[in-house]
Design an enzyme around this catalytic site. Structure first.
Site, PDB file in Angstrom:
ATOM      1  N   LYS A 276       8.001  -4.025  -1.508  1.00 55.93           N
ATOM      2  CA  LYS A 276       9.090  -3.227  -2.085  1.00 55.93           C
ATOM      3  C   LYS A 276       9.991  -2.669  -0.982  1.00 55.93           C
ATOM      4  O   LYS A 276      11.210  -2.570  -1.153  1.00 55.93           O
ATOM      5  CB  LYS A 276       8.508  -2.109  -2.949  1.00 55.93           C
ATOM      6  N   ASP A 333       5.271   4.042  -5.702  1.00 57.80           N
ATOM      7  CA  ASP A 333       4.329   3.075  -6.272  1.00 57.80           C
ATOM      8  C   ASP A 333       2.933   3.623  -5.992  1.00 57.80           C
ATOM      9  O   ASP A 333       2.363   3.396  -4.935  1.00 57.80           O
ATOM     10  CB  ASP A 333       4.531   1.699  -5.645  1.00 57.80           C
ATOM     11  N   CYS A 386       0.275  -0.532 -10.760  1.00 58.50           N
ATOM     12  CA  CYS A 386      -0.188  -1.809 -11.324  1.00 58.50           C
ATOM     13  C   CYS A 386      -1.420  -1.605 -12.199  1.00 58.50           C
ATOM     14  O   CYS A 386      -2.381  -2.367 -12.117  1.00 58.50           O
ATOM     15  CB  CYS A 386      -0.458  -2.823 -10.224  1.00 58.50           C
TER      16      CYS A 386
END
Length: 459
Positions: A276, A333, A386
């Site tokens: 990212k 994240d 995730c």
């Protein structure tokens, strides 16, 4: 003349000598059964024990070919373990003794070879019998191993479809969480978990050109997807010159949700391994990449070096970090249970639990609340992880938004995501699953399970 053995070869040779010159392939099966026990019985991460530097010593002592075989056996077994267990249960006259876990894992590894891998049937059976014979705990069951596996070979064509239709292919706790969150789609997700994922590449430019050159397809995310490759990823065209990097299609979404970042100051929190970060730099942002782990930051730096990209790297605990001046945007994240990555990490349902998910959701909430203080009024925040579990996504975000007036959710518009409209939730978040991106070729279908939500900080 002095002959110097390669370090790896010398280690492997010494290991074989120590093992008494075992039958070819036996050492690999012994290691595979041992590591399967570590994952299933002790909750040990597969990545950790297969690490080439700090992993299990018995695994690291094997030759490269045997290491690859062990990985293949473990991945196949873990992807199908409930089905394998159900098949074996039907093939034995009486249940195995409660304490015969070592024997069970010998059978699991052998059955995975017979049903799911291109290993000659006779080799799988003969080596499993030898495995039982040389283990004092299992010697008295050698004849049973032989009989059960030979029966499996004879009956697999008829037996396997019946068992697959009747068996939930996941640990019960994980199946229950999926069914509660996704209803009928849970079965599709679990089916997708049995298929090894494709190789996804995020390219700096010209996705279609790279897809044509590498024999892949372009996904709605702009990702180039390859069903299979011959040889290592590092030997593909474009790797050496840094034209692309490996990144699951779903993992590429959060950075894109920040919108146009050209000329903006952006922080990528919990940044390693850097996919990212690379996206944001390639899009023109000035990026500060923050991560707690020095080793992971070192890996991030190596990845950026190959890609010829630059960022400010900061080793810090995100919860304690503050920039010198408030940022235009932040991508968080967050650490999570990784239950969205079961296709590539099939050990996760066996090594995680609901308690882990709850603990991680609490950490994510703290991180998201802290992130508000890092951006200027009017700045943008994207939270992602995730995980497939709503406790780490929808539920946590809803709680934070309701109690933080400075944090305003910005709904994601399905119009901006053609081909991924089904991933936009009623609240305007992004929720991908392995059951999405259907394709006639299962290897070209699916993506990681990801959750992402976009916010602005009020003026």
């Amino acid at each position: 003349m002095v002959v110097r053995q390669h370090k790896k070869s010398r280690r492997a040779a010494n290991s074989n000598e120590a093992l008494g010159n075992l039958k070819p392939g036996l050492a690999a099966r012994q290691v595979a059964a041992k590591l399967l026990s570590a994952v299933v019985d002790k909750g040990t991460s597969l990545d950790g024990i297969l690490d080439p530097k700090g992993g299990n010593p018995a695994f690291r002592s094997l030759s490269d070919a045997d290491q690859a075989l062990v990985k293949a056996m473990l991945l196949a077994t873990l992807r199908h373990l409930p089905i394998i267990e159900a098949v074996l249960t039907r093939l034995v006259d009486r249940p195995l003794p409660a304490g015969a876990r070592a024997l069970a894992h010998v059978l699991h590894i052998a059955a995975a070879q017979i049903v799911y891998l291109e290993v000659p049937d006779h080799a799988a059976v003969d080596i499993a019998v030898e495995q039982a014979n040389i283990d004092p705990r299992n010697r008295r069951f050698a004849a049973l191993v032989n009989a059960v596996l030979r029966r499996l070979i004879r009956e697999r064509s008829d037996l396997l479809p019946k068992v697959e239709a009747e068996t939930i292919n996941a640990p019960q706790w994980f199946a229950d969480r999926l069914e509660a969150a996704y209803g009928e789609s849970a079965e599709q997700i679990m089916r997708a978990h049995t298929v090894a994922p494709a190789i996804d590449l995020t390219v700096k430019s010209d996705p279609q050109g790279w897809a044509d050159r590498l024999g892949g397809i372009v996904l709605p995310t702009g990702t180039v997807r390859l069903a299979t490759i011959d040889g290592p990823v590092s030997e593909l065209a474009g790797f050496a010159e840094g034209a692309w990097w490996v990144q699951d299609a779903a993992a590429s979404i959060p950075a894109r949700l920040l919108g146009d970042v050209a000329g903006r100051r952006v922080a990528d929190l919990c940044a390693a391994p850097g996919g990212k970060t690379a996206q944001l730099i390639a899009a023109g942002a000035t990026v500060t990449a923050v991560d707690l782990s020095r080793n992971r930051l070192r890996r991030l730096a190596e990845n950026l070096g190959r890609l010829q990209l630059e960022a400010e790297l900061v080793e810090a605990n995100v919860i304690d970090w503050q920039p010198d001046t408030l940022l235009d945007a932040v991508l968080l994240d967050a650490p999570c249970s990784s239950t969205g990555t079961v296709r590539r990490h099939p050990d996760i349902p066996w090594t995680k639990s609901l308690a882990d998910i709850e603990k991680l959701a609490a950490l994510q909430e703290k991180l998201l609340r802290h992130t508000i203080s890092l951006v200027r009024p009017g700045g943008t925040i994207v939270f992602s992880n995730c995980s497939l579990d709503p406790l780490e996504g929808e539920d946590m975000v809803r709680r934070v938004v309701e109690s933080e007036p400075e944090l305003v959710r910005k709904k994601i518009d399905p119009v901006d995501w053609p081909g991924l409209e089904e991933a936009i939730t009623v609240d305007g978040d992004m929720r991908t699953t392995p059951a999405m991106l259907a394709n006639d070729n299962p290897r070209l279908a699916g993506m990681d399970g990801f959750f992402a939500s976009k916010f602005t900080r009020t003026e």
